[in-house]
Design a protein around this motif. Structure first.
Motif, mmCIF file in Angstrom:
data_model
loop_
_atom_site.group_PDB
_atom_site.id
_atom_site.type_symbol
_atom_site.label_atom_id
_atom_site.label_comp_id
_atom_site.label_asym_id
_atom_site.label_seq_id
_atom_site.Cartn_x
_atom_site.Cartn_y
_atom_site.Cartn_z
ATOM 1 N N PRO A 98 -25.903 -84.870 7.624
ATOM 2 C CA PRO A 98 -26.906 -85.941 7.695
ATOM 3 C C PRO A 98 -26.334 -87.308 7.343
ATOM 4 N N SER A 99 -26.606 -88.281 8.189
ATOM 5 C CA SER A 99 -26.239 -89.701 8.062
ATOM 6 C C SER A 99 -24.744 -89.949 8.166
ATOM 7 N N LEU A 100 -23.970 -88.971 8.660
ATOM 8 C CA LEU A 100 -22.514 -89.138 8.757
ATOM 9 C C LEU A 100 -22.003 -88.954 10.182
ATOM 10 N N ASP A 101 -22.830 -89.294 11.176
ATOM 11 C CA ASP A 101 -22.407 -89.223 12.580
ATOM 12 C C ASP A 101 -22.238 -90.645 13.099
ATOM 13 N N GLY A 102 -20.982 -91.059 13.285
ATOM 14 C CA GLY A 102 -20.698 -92.409 13.749
ATOM 15 C C GLY A 102 -20.350 -92.505 15.213
ATOM 16 N N THR A 103 -20.599 -91.458 15.989
ATOM 17 C CA THR A 103 -20.141 -91.432 17.384
ATOM 18 C C THR A 103 -20.781 -92.521 18.240
ATOM 19 N N HIS B 229 -52.512 -96.275 1.386
ATOM 20 C CA HIS B 229 -53.102 -96.792 2.622
ATOM 21 C C HIS B 229 -52.323 -97.956 3.226
ATOM 22 N N TYR B 230 -51.025 -97.983 2.957
ATOM 23 C CA TYR B 230 -50.130 -98.858 3.709
ATOM 24 C C TYR B 230 -49.884 -98.228 5.082
ATOM 25 N N ALA B 231 -49.829 -99.050 6.124
ATOM 26 C CA ALA B 231 -49.259 -98.600 7.387
ATOM 27 C C ALA B 231 -47.739 -98.616 7.218
ATOM 28 N N THR B 232 -47.068 -97.523 7.537
ATOM 29 C CA THR B 232 -45.627 -97.418 7.330
ATOM 30 C C THR B 232 -44.930 -97.220 8.679
ATOM 31 N N PHE B 233 -43.711 -97.752 8.774
ATOM 32 C CA PHE B 233 -42.987 -97.625 10.036
ATOM 33 C C PHE B 233 -41.480 -97.705 9.795
ATOM 34 N N ALA B 234 -40.704 -97.215 10.753
ATOM 35 C CA ALA B 234 -39.233 -97.204 10.663
ATOM 36 C C ALA B 234 -38.673 -96.733 11.991
ATOM 37 N N SER B 235 -37.344 -96.820 12.117
ATOM 38 C CA SER B 235 -36.672 -96.325 13.319
ATOM 39 C C SER B 235 -35.352 -95.673 12.939
ATOM 40 N N ASP B 236 -34.686 -95.100 13.952
ATOM 41 C CA ASP B 236 -33.371 -94.481 13.729
ATOM 42 C C ASP B 236 -32.245 -95.500 13.875
ATOM 43 N N SER B 237 -32.571 -96.760 14.017
ATOM 44 C CA SER B 237 -31.668 -97.913 14.166
ATOM 45 C C SER B 237 -30.960 -97.953 15.514
ATOM 46 N N GLY B 238 -31.406 -97.142 16.453
ATOM 47 C CA GLY B 238 -30.908 -97.283 17.813
ATOM 48 C C GLY B 238 -29.918 -96.239 18.270
ATOM 49 N N HIS B 239 -29.903 -95.073 17.634
ATOM 50 C CA HIS B 239 -29.075 -93.960 18.105
ATOM 51 C C HIS B 239 -29.570 -92.683 17.434
ATOM 52 N N GLN B 240 -29.202 -91.551 18.022
ATOM 53 C CA GLN B 240 -29.688 -90.268 17.521
ATOM 54 C C GLN B 240 -28.525 -89.432 17.017
ATOM 55 N N GLN B 241 -28.636 -88.983 15.790
ATOM 56 C CA GLN B 241 -27.571 -88.194 15.178
ATOM 57 C C GLN B 241 -27.478 -86.815 15.807
ATOM 58 N N ASP B 242 -26.251 -86.325 15.942
ATOM 59 C CA ASP B 242 -26.014 -84.944 16.364
ATOM 60 C C ASP B 242 -26.618 -84.016 15.321
ATOM 61 N N PRO B 243 -27.538 -83.124 15.701
ATOM 62 C CA PRO B 243 -28.160 -82.223 14.717
ATOM 63 C C PRO B 243 -27.161 -81.378 13.951
ATOM 64 N N ALA B 244 -25.978 -81.157 14.537
ATOM 65 C CA ALA B 244 -24.970 -80.335 13.869
ATOM 66 C C ALA B 244 -24.151 -81.116 12.853
ATOM 67 N N ALA B 245 -24.283 -82.440 12.841
ATOM 68 C CA ALA B 245 -23.488 -83.272 11.946
ATOM 69 C C ALA B 245 -24.082 -83.290 10.548
#
Length: 549
Positions: free
Chosen positions: A160-165, A142-158
């Motif tokens: 995972p976590s290795l798109d530095g564009t 029962h924690y409220a949880t939250f997060a973000s993508d840190s301000g950019h969206q990864q290319d779905p074809a890349a």
């Protein structure tokens, strides 16, 4: 800051001044409430720019929906919220964030960190890094949880976590590398939590590993009053420094004959374990005393030094393995003040059965193979999009030891990416608590680097003041994020330990870590620089070990 945290902060300030560790006690936490979030009231809600301490142009809730999930064997009802935070520069991407608001909220909130280059919102129903497999995940508590993508969206074809564009945009780069998106997300999320429950959280925590572990240290360094407690696991805090080492290793591994194929990686791993496994008093495939392991890769040398097959290492491969497990020092100054990266523990029992994180299964090349090591691919993305901002640039053409015209840009990036402020006194004075974790066999972020940061904090603040708010544990046999099949898959309820420390001032006492991959095997979780030494009894029981130097 909560009232209970203020009391702890006053006591801790006295410890910092007097060199004591006594802490004032906090009131017991309230029982989980029956508070139900106003989910419908969040739909389409505007998030004012004024609620965030860093510049944005505000934000908006894009969706809010009642959701039911089975988590840790429990049926959990919660409101799932997706929102966008808008940039100052119209050319920069939005920050996409999510918040999960449970029924029966416990008046606590937890922010999750990301991984790699981020670009996706972490799973808010997941566990903390190295979290317990036999306990409910935070949302189920029962924690409220939250997060973000840190301000950019990864290319779905890349990968995972290795798109530095995104690195070509300064605001996106600062959101990610300097951590600006963390504070913006925290402020907006607390606004939504207050709006949903008509109450603010009593405690707010942060937990992350790798890039997320780096982000955990960023919030403690930059915004010491924003979080009551932080869990930082295998943190890539000196990101620029590690990248230079990865580039150096990419060049070495790309040399003809230097790359050890997977069979040779397995040979190295099993040879190191065979040589050093019983240094802790028991043969269990876990090297508990890596500093005592002095394996010489030349013992695996092929006759004449040539590559004669999978049963040995050539001279070129021995040189590559030695380089990966040795410090890399660059012969020029950078603005962050860092001078080296300490190398990886491949000769201290690192698990070669997770090649993607370490060597990979293919040598670095241009274009960088997706089967090369994660770090090699990370280097390639960084060179193309952070450093040169030229997607056609060959990353193997850049020598980290002699970067030429790129030195000025490297030095500038070091001020953004090396988050190396060891002065955590503001965080400690505010009552914050920090749990630092690393696996001794990490293939992607060196545990030696985390030990270096901890030592800097302890040297600056002193042993007693450091122990009053910070604990650092190295888990033998554990690798990066329990990937693949590590010799010991760490499982420990760090969140409960942190919560108790924050609320009552009671620091972790004799913690025990379990092995999630090997039944009921446990070990004492020893505060660095101690390690678990076998005494007598059941080798699968923590009670049979003692923490020793």
């Amino acid at each position: 800051m909560s009232a209970t945290r203020v009391k702890g902060a006053i006591a801790l300030a006295m410890a910092l001044v007097l060199g004591t560790t006594g802490l004032g006690s906090r009131p017991a936490a309230a029982e989980p409430s029956s508070m139900t979030p106003d989910c419908a009231g969040l739909a389409g809600l505007r998030i004012p720019a004024s609620v965030m301490s860093l510049p944005t142009t505000g934000g908006r809730v894009e969706s809010a929906s009642e959701t039911t999930s089975v988590l840790s064997g429990q049926t959990v009802e919660y409101c799932h919220v997706d929102a966008d935070l808008f940039p100052v520069n119209p050319a920069a991407p939005d920050i996409k964030m999510s918040v999960d608001l449970p029924r029966g909220w416990n008046r606590k909130a937890l922010m999750f960190g990301g991984g790699g280059f981020d670009g996706i919102v972490p799973d808010l129903t997941a566990n903390v890094p190295f979290g317990p497999v036999d306990q409910p995940v935070p949302l189920a508590r029962h924690y409220a949880t939250f997060a973000s993508d840190s301000g950019h969206q990864q290319d779905p074809a890349a990968t995972p976590s290795l798109d530095g564009t995104f690195g070509v945009n300064d605001e996106a780069l600062t959101n990610f590398a300097a951590g600006d998106a963390l504070k913006k997300t925290r402020d907006a999320s607390l606004f939504l939590i207050r709006h949903a429950y008509r109450a603010a959280p009593a405690e707010v925590y942060f937990a992350g590993g790798s890039t997320g572990g780096r982000e955990a240290l960023i919030v403690a360094q930059r915004w010491p009053t924003a979080f009551d407690g932080v869990i930082s696991a295998y943190p890539a805090w000196n990101n620029l420094s590690e990248i230079l080492d990865l580039g150096y290793l990419a060049q070495i591994l790309s040399r003809p004959g230097a790359f050890p194929e997977p069979a040779k990686q397995s040979l190295l791993y099993t040879s190191v374990v065979h040589a050093c496994d019983d240094l802790d008093g028991v043969a269990d495939n876990v090297i508990s005393n890596p500093s005592g392991c002095h394996f010489d890769p030349h013992s695996l040398r092929c006759p004449g030094g040539a590559d004669t097959g999978p049963a040995c290492l050539s001279d070129a491969q021995i040189d590559a393995v030695t380089a990966m497990s040795s410090p890399f020092r660059w012969p020029y100054p950078v603005a962050s003040g860092e001078t080296q990266y300490p190398g990886f523990p491949f000769l201290s029992g690192a698990d070669m059965r997770t090649p993607f994180l370490g060597f990979g299964t293919a040598a670095p090349a241009n274009p960088m193979p997706v089967t090369s090591g994660y770090g090699m691919q990370y280097w390639a993305q960084w060179v193309k999009h952070f450093l040169t901002r030229d997607p056609g640039y060959n990353p193997l053409d850049l020598d980290p030891g002699n970067p030429g015209k790129w030195l000025g840009r490297i030095s500038h990036l070091s001020t953004i990416e090396d988050r190396n402020n060891a002065d955590l006194r503001p965080f400690a004075r505010a009552g914050g608590k920090l749990i630092l974790l690393h696996g001794a066999a990490d293939e992607l972020v060196s545990p030696y680097s985390t030990s270096d940061y901890y030592s800097r904090v302890r040297t600056l603040l002193g042993p007693r003041p450091t122990d009053a708010f910070m604990r650092y544990y190295v888990v033998p046999g554990s690798n990066h994020a329990n990937s693949g099949t590590p010799a010991f898959a760490a499982s420990w309820d760090s969140l409960s330990a942190l919560d108790q420390w924050v609320r009552s001032g009671q620091s972790p006492a004799n913690p025990v870590v379990a092995d999630a991959n090997h039944g009921n095997r446990t070990r004492p979780l020893c505060a660095y620089p101690q390690w678990p030494k076998y005494q007598a009894g059941d080798p699968d029981s923590a009670s049979s070990f003692v923490c020793t130097r």
